[in-house]
Motif scaffolding. Structure first.
Motif, PDB file in Angstrom:
ATOM      1  N   PHE A 141       0.850  -1.190   0.000  1.00  0.00           N
ATOM      2  CA  PHE A 141       0.000   0.000   0.000  1.00  0.00           C
ATOM      3  C   PHE A 141       0.887   1.243   0.000  1.00  0.00           C
ATOM      4  O   PHE A 141       1.869   1.312   0.731  1.00  0.00           O
ATOM      5  N   SER A 142       0.508   2.222  -0.806  1.00  0.00           N
ATOM      6  CA  SER A 142       1.291   3.458  -0.924  1.00  0.00           C
ATOM      7  C   SER A 142       0.923   4.446   0.174  1.00  0.00           C
ATOM      8  O   SER A 142      -0.094   4.290   0.868  1.00  0.00           O
ATOM      9  N   THR A 143       1.726   5.491   0.312  1.00  0.00           N
ATOM     10  CA  THR A 143       1.377   6.543   1.269  1.00  0.00           C
ATOM     11  C   THR A 143       0.206   7.392   0.750  1.00  0.00           C
ATOM     12  O   THR A 143      -0.457   8.060   1.540  1.00  0.00           O
ATOM     13  N   ASP A 144      -0.057   7.366  -0.555  1.00  0.00           N
ATOM     14  CA  ASP A 144      -1.275   8.000  -1.061  1.00  0.00           C
ATOM     15  C   ASP A 144      -2.505   7.277  -0.519  1.00  0.00           C
ATOM     16  O   ASP A 144      -3.489   7.901  -0.116  1.00  0.00           O
ATOM     17  N   THR A 145      -2.446   5.949  -0.509  1.00  0.00           N
ATOM     18  CA  THR A 145      -3.538   5.172   0.082  1.00  0.00           C
ATOM     19  C   THR A 145      -3.654   5.463   1.570  1.00  0.00           C
ATOM     20  O   THR A 145      -4.758   5.566   2.111  1.00  0.00           O
ATOM     21  N   THR A 146      -2.508   5.605   2.237  1.00  0.00           N
ATOM     22  CA  THR A 146      -2.533   5.970   3.662  1.00  0.00           C
ATOM     23  C   THR A 146      -3.267   7.289   3.866  1.00  0.00           C
ATOM     24  O   THR A 146      -4.102   7.412   4.764  1.00  0.00           O
ATOM     25  N   ALA A 147      -2.952   8.279   3.035  1.00  0.00           N
ATOM     26  CA  ALA A 147      -3.597   9.587   3.158  1.00  0.00           C
ATOM     27  C   ALA A 147      -5.108   9.472   2.971  1.00  0.00           C
ATOM     28  O   ALA A 147      -5.890  10.066   3.722  1.00  0.00           O
ATOM     29  N   ALA A 148      -5.535   8.699   1.971  1.00  0.00           N
ATOM     30  CA  ALA A 148      -6.961   8.524   1.719  1.00  0.00           C
ATOM     31  C   ALA A 148      -7.637   7.784   2.869  1.00  0.00           C
ATOM     32  O   ALA A 148      -8.733   8.152   3.311  1.00  0.00           O
ATOM     33  N   THR A 187     -12.464  14.782 -12.440  1.00  0.00           N
ATOM     34  CA  THR A 187     -13.200  13.833 -11.607  1.00  0.00           C
ATOM     35  C   THR A 187     -12.261  12.669 -11.307  1.00  0.00           C
ATOM     36  O   THR A 187     -11.266  12.449 -12.004  1.00  0.00           O
ATOM     37  N   TYR A 188     -12.596  11.888 -10.280  1.00  0.00           N
ATOM     38  CA  TYR A 188     -11.780  10.719  -9.968  1.00  0.00           C
ATOM     39  C   TYR A 188     -11.725   9.762 -11.166  1.00  0.00           C
ATOM     40  O   TYR A 188     -10.664   9.245 -11.510  1.00  0.00           O
ATOM     41  N   ILE A 189     -12.898   9.543 -11.790  1.00  0.00           N
ATOM     42  CA  ILE A 189     -12.968   8.617 -12.916  1.00  0.00           C
ATOM     43  C   ILE A 189     -12.119   9.112 -14.077  1.00  0.00           C
ATOM     44  O   ILE A 189     -11.392   8.332 -14.714  1.00  0.00           O
ATOM     45  N   GLU A 190     -12.183  10.402 -14.348  1.00  0.00           N
ATOM     46  CA  GLU A 190     -11.383  10.971 -15.428  1.00  0.00           C
ATOM     47  C   GLU A 190      -9.893  10.802 -15.142  1.00  0.00           C
ATOM     48  O   GLU A 190      -9.112  10.454 -16.036  1.00  0.00           O
ATOM     49  N   MET A 191      -9.500  11.033 -13.901  1.00  0.00           N
ATOM     50  CA  MET A 191      -8.101  10.872 -13.522  1.00  0.00           C
ATOM     51  C   MET A 191      -7.637   9.437 -13.757  1.00  0.00           C
ATOM     52  O   MET A 191      -6.562   9.199 -14.317  1.00  0.00           O
ATOM     53  N   ASP A 200      -2.543   6.170  -6.705  1.00  0.00           N
ATOM     54  CA  ASP A 200      -2.883   4.839  -7.192  1.00  0.00           C
ATOM     55  C   ASP A 200      -4.387   4.606  -7.129  1.00  0.00           C
ATOM     56  O   ASP A 200      -5.131   5.362  -6.488  1.00  0.00           O
ATOM     57  N   ALA A 201      -4.842   3.535  -7.777  1.00  0.00           N
ATOM     58  CA  ALA A 201      -6.278   3.266  -7.901  1.00  0.00           C
ATOM     59  C   ALA A 201      -6.935   3.024  -6.545  1.00  0.00           C
ATOM     60  O   ALA A 201      -8.097   3.409  -6.328  1.00  0.00           O
ATOM     61  N   THR A 202      -6.208   2.405  -5.625  1.00  0.00           N
ATOM     62  CA  THR A 202      -6.783   2.154  -4.293  1.00  0.00           C
ATOM     63  C   THR A 202      -7.071   3.461  -3.578  1.00  0.00           C
ATOM     64  O   THR A 202      -8.150   3.641  -3.004  1.00  0.00           O
ATOM     65  N   ALA A 203      -6.120   4.386  -3.615  1.00  0.00           N
ATOM     66  CA  ALA A 203      -6.307   5.691  -2.981  1.00  0.00           C
ATOM     67  C   ALA A 203      -7.452   6.448  -3.644  1.00  0.00           C
ATOM     68  O   ALA A 203      -8.304   7.041  -2.966  1.00  0.00           O
ATOM     69  N   ALA A 204      -7.483   6.437  -4.980  1.00  0.00           N
ATOM     70  CA  ALA A 204      -8.534   7.145  -5.707  1.00  0.00           C
ATOM     71  C   ALA A 204      -9.910   6.577  -5.377  1.00  0.00           C
ATOM     72  O   ALA A 204     -10.880   7.324  -5.200  1.00  0.00           O
ATOM     73  N   SER A 205      -9.999   5.252  -5.279  1.00  0.00           N
ATOM     74  CA  SER A 205     -11.280   4.620  -4.959  1.00  0.00           C
ATOM     75  C   SER A 205     -11.757   4.991  -3.561  1.00  0.00           C
ATOM     76  O   SER A 205     -12.941   5.256  -3.342  1.00  0.00           O
ATOM     77  N   LEU A 206     -10.815   5.035  -2.610  1.00  0.00           N
ATOM     78  CA  LEU A 206     -11.177   5.437  -1.249  1.00  0.00           C
ATOM     79  C   LEU A 206     -11.710   6.873  -1.219  1.00  0.00           C
ATOM     80  O   LEU A 206     -12.707   7.160  -0.548  1.00  0.00           O
ATOM     81  N   CYS A 207     -11.043   7.762  -1.944  1.00  0.00           N
ATOM     82  CA  CYS A 207     -11.491   9.159  -1.999  1.00  0.00           C
ATOM     83  C   CYS A 207     -12.858   9.258  -2.666  1.00  0.00           C
ATOM     84  O   CYS A 207     -13.736   9.994  -2.214  1.00  0.00           O
ATOM     85  N   MET A 208     -13.037   8.519  -3.752  1.00  0.00           N
ATOM     86  CA  MET A 208     -14.298   8.568  -4.478  1.00  0.00           C
ATOM     87  C   MET A 208     -15.434   8.005  -3.635  1.00  0.00           C
ATOM     88  O   MET A 208     -16.509   8.597  -3.553  1.00  0.00           O
ATOM     89  N   ASP A 209     -15.213   6.876  -2.990  1.00  0.00           N
ATOM     90  CA  ASP A 209     -16.260   6.237  -2.187  1.00  0.00           C
ATOM     91  C   ASP A 209     -16.670   7.094  -1.000  1.00  0.00           C
ATOM     92  O   ASP A 209     -17.822   7.038  -0.548  1.00  0.00           O
ATOM     93  N   ASN A 210     -15.723   7.880  -0.473  1.00  0.00           N
ATOM     94  CA  ASN A 210     -16.007   8.696   0.711  1.00  0.00           C
ATOM     95  C   ASN A 210     -16.157  10.179   0.386  1.00  0.00           C
ATOM     96  O   ASN A 210     -16.257  11.005   1.296  1.00  0.00           O
TER      97      ASN A 210
END
Length: 247
Positions: A141-148, A187-191, A200-210
């Motif tokens: 897991f990346s630190t971007d995912t950590t931030a999300a 948008t998250y999807i556009e990104m 990364d996709a995991t971080a983006a998904s967490l941001c989008m879902d929340n």
């Protein structure tokens, strides 16, 4: 008096940003600059600030893995690198007069608190900066995912993604391509569809879902953290609302 758009934020600072111009290790002057920028928004607006710091200025787990090292071992080394950066930033913040706590996902009781969600929220409510170190505590897991993840857990209003020298998200590397186009908003999807590599996709998904917006900006420009918190148009805004879709 100016009213901040975001009352509680997670500032994601790349390890490269802390390295400053030297490109490796920790530049004390850069750490002090970031500390002053954070102190400004806390004093001026009583904004609650948490920080997630990367470790790329010292070690990148994925780079070690690419050279044959066991991926989990390489990632744990990266988590230790983020902790080194967190302690350096804590020192800079406390020298600036800001109460700070470091919480690590891997227990290191001699130097930091273990990550406890309710304790972290209480620190924020008391006006302390909380620095989340050691990633999520798990490899891959990346630190971007950590931030999300931490932003969702502490119910932050936004993630401020502070980059070393890039003032937003581009469709190509602006340092190599002077014709690269900067996005004002995405948008998250556009990104994800454009493969822009902001996170990364995991971080983006967490941001989008929340529904956590992300503002990508140049941390080295004085006042940018303040502008981001006020909702000024700087860098690139990434969110789910229709108003941020590019034409």
């Amino acid at each position: 008096m100016l009213t901040p758009k975001y009352r509680r934020v997670v500032v994601k600072i790349s390890g490269e940003a802390l390295a400053g111009d030297q490109g490796y290790g920790i530049d004390p002057e850069m750490a002090a600059f970031v500390a002053r920028e954070i102190k400004d928004v806390i004093q001026q607006f009583r904004v609650e600030v948490a920080v997630v710091v990367g470790g790329g200025n010292i070690w990148r787990g994925i780079a070690g893995s690419a050279k044959g090292m066991d991926r989990a071992t390489a990632d744990y080394m990266g988590m230790l690198a983020t902790t080194i950066n967190a302690l350096a930033l804590q020192d800079a913040l406390e020298k600036a007069g800001v109460d700070t706590r470091v919480q690590t996902a891997i227990e290191m009781r001699a130097i930091a608190e273990p990550y406890i969600r309710r304790r972290a929220i209480r620190h924020l409510q008391k006006g302390r900066v909380v620095i989340f170190a050691a990633g999520t505590g798990s490899p891959y897991f990346s630190t971007d995912t950590t931030a999300a993840l931490r932003a969702a857990e502490v119910e932050a209003d936004a993630i401020l993604m502070a980059k070393r020298g890039v003032d937003g998200v581009y469709d190509d590397d602006p340092e190599k391509n002077p014709q690269a186009r900067k996005f004002e908003s995405l948008t998250y999807i556009e990104m994800l569809n454009r493969g822009l590599g902001v996170m990364d996709a995991t971080a983006a998904s967490l941001c989008m879902d929340n529904n956590i917006p992300v503002i990508v900006f140049n941390v080295r420009e004085k006042g940018n953290i303040r502008r981001a918190i006020l909702g000024d148009r700087i860098g690139t805004y990434i969110g789910s609302d229709a108003a941020c879709v590019n034409s």
